[in-house]
Structures are given as C-alpha cells and as structure tokens.
Design a protein around this motif. Structure first.
Motif, PDB file in Angstrom:
ATOM      1  N   ASP A   1      -8.205  -1.525   2.322  1.00 51.52           N
ATOM      2  CA  ASP A   1      -9.148  -1.862   2.267  1.00 51.52           C
ATOM      3  C   ASP A   1      -9.152  -0.915   4.443  1.00 51.52           C
ATOM      4  N   GLY A   2      -8.690  -0.225   4.489  1.00 52.86           N
ATOM      5  CA  GLY A   2      -8.957   0.120   6.134  1.00 52.86           C
ATOM      6  C   GLY A   2      -8.256  -0.435   7.141  1.00 52.86           C
ATOM      7  N   SER A   3      -7.571  -1.520   6.696  1.00 56.59           N
ATOM      8  CA  SER A   3      -6.640  -2.340   7.474  1.00 56.59           C
ATOM      9  C   SER A   3      -5.637  -1.685   8.269  1.00 56.59           C
ATOM     10  N   VAL A   4      -5.329  -0.011   7.963  1.00 57.78           N
ATOM     11  CA  VAL A   4      -4.208   0.202   8.771  1.00 57.78           C
ATOM     12  C   VAL A   4      -4.700   1.561   9.201  1.00 57.78           C
ATOM     13  N   LYS A   5      -4.245   1.015  10.577  1.00 62.52           N
ATOM     14  CA  LYS A   5      -4.102   2.841  11.555  1.00 62.52           C
ATOM     15  C   LYS A   5      -3.041   3.144  12.130  1.00 62.52           C
ATOM     16  N   LEU A   6      -3.320   4.645  11.718  1.00 65.75           N
ATOM     17  CA  LEU A   6      -1.816   5.671  11.883  1.00 65.75           C
ATOM     18  C   LEU A   6      -2.656   6.114  13.296  1.00 65.75           C
ATOM     19  N   GLY A   7      -1.816   6.393  14.507  1.00 68.82           N
ATOM     20  CA  GLY A   7      -1.425   6.766  16.121  1.00 68.82           C
ATOM     21  C   GLY A   7      -0.570   7.661  16.208  1.00 68.82           C
ATOM     22  N   PHE A   8      -0.593   8.582  17.399  1.00 72.17           N
ATOM     23  CA  PHE A   8       0.455   8.965  18.272  1.00 72.17           C
ATOM     24  C   PHE A   8       0.548   9.089  19.831  1.00 72.17           C
ATOM     25  N   ARG A   9       1.987   8.660  20.152  1.00 74.05           N
ATOM     26  CA  ARG A   9       1.464   8.547  21.835  1.00 74.05           C
ATOM     27  C   ARG A   9       2.953  10.429  21.959  1.00 74.05           C
ATOM     28  N   ALA A  10       2.126  11.661  22.247  1.00 70.98           N
ATOM     29  CA  ALA A  10       3.029  12.678  22.682  1.00 70.98           C
ATOM     30  C   ALA A  10       3.808  12.245  24.298  1.00 70.98           C
ATOM     31  N   HIS A  11       5.034  12.247  24.137  1.00 74.86           N
ATOM     32  CA  HIS A  11       5.693  12.227  25.904  1.00 74.86           C
ATOM     33  C   HIS A  11       7.057  13.274  25.891  1.00 74.86           C
ATOM     34  N   TYR A  12       6.829  14.167  25.452  1.00 78.52           N
ATOM     35  CA  TYR A  12       7.855  15.239  25.379  1.00 78.52           C
ATOM     36  C   TYR A  12       9.483  14.630  25.850  1.00 78.52           C
ATOM     37  N   PRO A  13      10.348  15.165  25.489  1.00 78.07           N
ATOM     38  CA  PRO A  13      10.602  15.199  24.280  1.00 78.07           C
ATOM     39  C   PRO A  13      10.348  14.671  22.835  1.00 78.07           C
ATOM     40  N   GLN A  14       9.902  13.396  22.949  1.00 76.56           N
ATOM     41  CA  GLN A  14       9.518  12.253  22.360  1.00 76.56           C
ATOM     42  C   GLN A  14       8.303  12.217  21.073  1.00 76.56           C
ATOM     43  N   LEU A  15       8.211  11.875  20.359  1.00 78.92           N
ATOM     44  CA  LEU A  15       7.133  11.394  20.064  1.00 78.92           C
ATOM     45  C   LEU A  15       6.976  10.109  19.188  1.00 78.92           C
ATOM     46  N   GLU A  16       5.888   9.292  19.737  1.00 78.51           N
ATOM     47  CA  GLU A  16       6.227   7.801  19.186  1.00 78.51           C
ATOM     48  C   GLU A  16       5.137   7.547  18.131  1.00 78.51           C
ATOM     49  N   THR A  17       5.398   7.742  16.764  1.00 74.75           N
ATOM     50  CA  THR A  17       3.874   7.060  15.822  1.00 74.75           C
ATOM     51  C   THR A  17       3.809   5.506  15.132  1.00 74.75           C
ATOM     52  N   LYS A  18       2.951   5.417  15.903  1.00 74.36           N
ATOM     53  CA  LYS A  18       2.038   3.949  15.521  1.00 74.36           C
ATOM     54  C   LYS A  18       2.011   3.430  14.280  1.00 74.36           C
ATOM     55  N   LEU A  19       1.723   2.114  13.569  1.00 75.32           N
ATOM     56  CA  LEU A  19       0.885   1.617  13.045  1.00 75.32           C
ATOM     57  C   LEU A  19      -0.075   0.767  13.381  1.00 75.32           C
ATOM     58  N   THR A  20      -1.339   0.028  13.013  1.00 74.21           N
ATOM     59  CA  THR A  20      -1.666  -0.459  13.442  1.00 74.21           C
ATOM     60  C   THR A  20      -1.853  -1.303  12.404  1.00 74.21           C
ATOM     61  N   ILE A  21      -1.693  -3.033  12.292  1.00 76.88           N
ATOM     62  CA  ILE A  21      -2.333  -3.845  11.023  1.00 76.88           C
ATOM     63  C   ILE A  21      -2.617  -4.786  10.855  1.00 76.88           C
ATOM     64  N   ARG A  22      -3.937  -4.297  10.898  1.00 73.91           N
ATOM     65  CA  ARG A  22      -4.378  -5.951  10.742  1.00 73.91           C
ATOM     66  C   ARG A  22      -4.076  -7.663   9.430  1.00 73.91           C
ATOM     67  N   GLY A  23      -4.136  -8.249   9.754  1.00 73.31           N
ATOM     68  CA  GLY A  23      -4.487  -9.301   8.327  1.00 73.31           C
ATOM     69  C   GLY A  23      -4.409 -10.011   8.977  1.00 73.31           C
ATOM     70  N   ALA A  24      -4.872 -11.616   7.442  1.00 73.47           N
ATOM     71  CA  ALA A  24      -5.318 -12.522   7.457  1.00 73.47           C
ATOM     72  C   ALA A  24      -4.004 -13.351   8.267  1.00 73.47           C
ATOM     73  N   ASP A  25      -2.474 -13.485   8.009  1.00 76.49           N
ATOM     74  CA  ASP A  25      -1.928 -13.972   8.757  1.00 76.49           C
ATOM     75  C   ASP A  25      -0.565 -12.819   8.683  1.00 76.49           C
ATOM     76  N   MET A  26       0.588 -12.744   9.212  1.00 78.80           N
ATOM     77  CA  MET A  26       2.038 -12.447   9.268  1.00 78.80           C
ATOM     78  C   MET A  26       2.110 -12.107   7.610  1.00 78.80           C
ATOM     79  N   GLY A  27       2.225 -12.976   7.439  1.00 78.11           N
ATOM     80  CA  GLY A  27       2.770 -12.594   5.452  1.00 78.11           C
ATOM     81  C   GLY A  27       1.777 -11.521   4.527  1.00 78.11           C
ATOM     82  N   ASP A  28       0.643 -11.592   5.191  1.00 76.29           N
ATOM     83  CA  ASP A  28      -0.183 -10.380   4.761  1.00 76.29           C
ATOM     84  C   ASP A  28      -0.205  -9.267   4.740  1.00 76.29           C
ATOM     85  N   ILE A  29      -0.280  -9.406   6.379  1.00 76.83           N
ATOM     86  CA  ILE A  29       0.630  -8.037   7.504  1.00 76.83           C
ATOM     87  C   ILE A  29       1.867  -7.282   6.832  1.00 76.83           C
ATOM     88  N   ARG A  30       3.012  -8.006   6.796  1.00 75.30           N
ATOM     89  CA  ARG A  30       3.684  -7.649   5.834  1.00 75.30           C
ATOM     90  C   ARG A  30       3.554  -6.949   4.076  1.00 75.30           C
TER      91      ARG A  30
END
Length: 423
Positions: free
Chosen positions: A206-235
C-alpha cells in the motif's frame, strides 16, 4: 502540504554560526513524511523579515520560523509577526507568570527586558516551552499557519517534536500513527546500501513504508518510516521489511534506533562483567572518550593509553626493546594489545595503531590502521588503509576500531571488506 522554514538572525546569515537547526528540523519533518519546499534565511532587519513572512504566507501552507524570540532589541519575531498578521502585540499574562516563576525557582530576579518575551500577537496561540523563557506561538499570516520557535537548539527540539509536528500532521490530514525505525551501519556507503535494499519498500503493497538514508561519515543511518491505522498495523507492516533489511545488511548493522556503537560495545562488555583497556595513536583518545563518558563505564573501562610515538606505546604497556622497523603490522598491534591487557588486568584490550603518510594534508593523504583485540588466550586483528585526508583517517580509524570490538564481542568476523578502505 507545502512547508517553508524561515531561519532568522544576522549570525546565521553571515555564517558566524552553522545553521544546524534547519537541518534538524527538515530531517525530523522528513521522518514523519512532511517535506520542506523552501528554506529562507533572514537577518535581523524589520523590512526583510516582513517581506519574508508575507511571501511565505502567500506560497506555503505551513511555515516554521526559527529564532528572534529572545529579550534583546534585535529579537524581532513577535513584532514583525503581529505586523504581518495585522494585529497588535498584547501581554500574555500566563507566560509572564511562567517566566517569573522560572527565575524565582533559580533564586534570580527576572530582568525587565525579559517581559518582552511575553508580548505576543493578539491572534496567536501560545506554544509551550518547558525548558526556556521564550514561548513559541502560532498564528495565520496570509494563507499559511506560522509556528514560531526559539533559536536555542534544545528548546527548539522539544517544541518541534512535542508541539509543532503534531499540529502539522493534524493540519495535513495524514495518518498520525507513524513509526520511525532506524538502522545504523558502518562500512557500507549510501549508494551501496541503496542498491542492496532495492525493492524492500514493495514488500508492503500500500506504499505506507518509505525508505531513506542519512549519511554522516563514517556511519550511515538507514530509515524506515511506516504509516498505519495504529501501532498494531504498523508492527505488521514493519516485520517483513525489517527482517529483509537485517538479512541484506547482516553484520554491518552495528546499532538500532537510539543506540550508539559505543553504547552497544559497553553493553556487551558489561553483560560479560568484562573490563577494557585501550591503546591509541593519532586518534586524540576518541575511542576511550566515546566509551568512557557513558553511564556505567566506570565498571568496565580500566585504562586508556594515548601516544603518538610507537616507542612510547611500547614503554607504556611494558614491552621491552624497540618496535620493529619497517611498516606497521598486525603482529605489532597484537603484541601491544596483549601487553596492555596483561599490564592493566583487563579482560579485553584494544590497540589502535596508525601509521600516517608523509606530507601535507590533502585528499590523497592516507593512513595504515592496525587494530588488535586481546583477551585471555586469544588475539584478533586486522590491517586496513584509509585515504581521504587526516580527519577522514582519524574518524574512520575510531569507528573501525569500535566496530571491530563490537564484532568480536558478538562473535562476528572482525575482518570483512568495507567500502571505505583502499585495497
């Protein structure tokens, strides 16, 4: 929703301070699925501020204004906001009482000029500031809802997360059940991870999960933003995506969410009732500093040894004779780590030895890094070369050494090819 951020202050406009507030705000908004269309920086000038507010009020749906809420004559946000909205400034008795109590609890008398911070546009909604004297406020200018925030970073962050973002989400009509999952990795570049994770968003149709990145050498943060009706739906949505990311990134995930690499290392050591000593060259003691400042480190961290000369390192750890001539080797690092462990009585010792190129700092400048981890009856080590300038080498060596220690403690391979090393 079209969002604009306006940052105010001569010190920001002239570059006397780095505008970290904007990057923080835009990142936090992105994390909840809100994108910034415009960023404007304006000095402490009445006419310039008025034009900026009016322009933003014409083109944006929501505007965050940062700065200009202090007690001094160059803090102009309340005055210009009232002018742009066509209303008067009035005294907010509630905030004045809060400020007086703020000073009273600290056994101080409130200066008269602080009363200025309680003067708000008559049509404004007050926004609480639990950690400072500058209250925020919201009001309409043109077609946009404006949110005024203080420039002090810790005050801005509380207000943005607790007050402004919930209001923006409600205004946008988006689902307010949002969860951000973060994976922190070391050793893989942003484009490499992007390639490795191709298609993971599509596991949720349903397109409710979005992948993103934040690079700050030497680390990389990989992010998942999840939308849902409630936390049960998100999990439910998160589970297959999270499982696939763990499978694809594997050993390179060193921490998650609010964890830090050094926190993971300290936790692994504390869980074993183990102790640690560290020997460093060229790193300015940053490996020891990152572990040693954490709560609980006093039970784990035994000793930190810092020297630039390898001969001095030998003396400090009780090794006899001079270091071997020639290039730095893993065997030398292993000998130093084992000697440091014996001398300090720690269960674990980490040696971080660096041999730098000769010459001026430049993009081709590099360093050879030899790391060793010694325990009772076992020594693990690796040798690597990083190129990119002195600071790039230092940051990379600190991160690599902590990550190798993390890998050793978790029973993972200490040596695994990374994107940042030069073969």
């Amino acid at each position: 929703m079209r969002i604009e951020i306006i940052c105010t202050g001569d010190e920001v406009l002239t570059g006397k301070i780095v505008n970290t507030n904007f990057s923080y705000m835009s990142q936090k908004l992105e994390d909840v699925g809100l994108s910034v269309q415009w960023e404007t920086t304006v000095g402490d000038d009445r006419e310039s501020l008025l034009q900026a507010f009016r322009l933003a009020g014409q083109r944006a749906d929501a505007v965050i204004v940062n700065g200009g809420l202090g007690p001094t004559v160059d803090d102009l946000s309340q005055e210009i906001a009232a002018l742009a909205a066509g209303c008067e400034l009035v005294l907010c008795e509630e905030w004045l009482t809060r400020m007086e109590d703020f000073f009273r609890r600290r056994s101080r008398v409130m200066p008269l000029n602080n009363k200025k911070q309680a003067m708000l546009p008559s049509t404004a909604e007050m926004i609480d500031n639990p950690v400072g004297t500058a209250c925020g406020f919201a009001l309409d200018i043109g077609r946009a809802r404006f949110f005024f925030t203080p420039g002090v970073p810790r005050e801005l962050r509380r207000m943005l997360e607790e007050q402004v973002i919930p209001r923006l989400l409600a205004r946008s009509g988006q689902q307010t059940a949002i969860f951000l999952k973060r994976f922190h990795s070391y050793g893989l570049g942003e484009s490499h991870v992007d390639s490795l994770l191709t298609g993971v968003e599509e596991l949720v149709l349903d397109g409710s999960v979005k992948l993103g990145f934040r690079a700050h050498y030497p680390q990389l943060e990989t992010k998942l933003t999840i939308r849902g009706a409630d936390m049960g739906d998100i999990r439910t949505k998160l589970a297959p995506v999270e499982r696939e990311i763990r499978r694809r990134l594997g050993n390179f995930i060193m921490a998650e969410d609010d964890q830090t690499l050094e926190g993971v290392v300290l936790g692994e050591l504390a869980g074993r009732h183990a102790t640690l000593s560290v020997v460093e060259t060229f790193t300015s003691g940053q490996v020891s500093a990152r572990i040693g400042h954490l709560a609980g480190a006093e039970k784990v961290f035994r000793r930190g040894i810092l020297a630039r000369d390898l001969g001095e390192v030998y003396t400090a750890v009780g090794l006899e004779g001079a270091p071997p001539a020639g290039e730095l080797t893993r065997e030398t690092a292993e000998a130093v780590a084992a000697a440091a462990r014996r001398q300090t009585g720690a269960t674990h010792a980490l040696a971080v030895l660096i041999e730098l190129d000769d010459g001026a700092d430049r993009i081709e400048f590099g360093g050879s890094i030899c790391l060793a981890i010694a325990t009772d009856g076992e020594v693990a080590s690796r040798r690597s070369r990083i190129v990119g300038g002195r600071e790039w080498v230092r940051l990379g060596a600190v991160e690599m050494s902590l990550d190798c220690l993390r890998r050793h403690l978790q029973g993972l391979p200490v040596v695994e090819r990374i994107d940042f090393e030069k073969v």
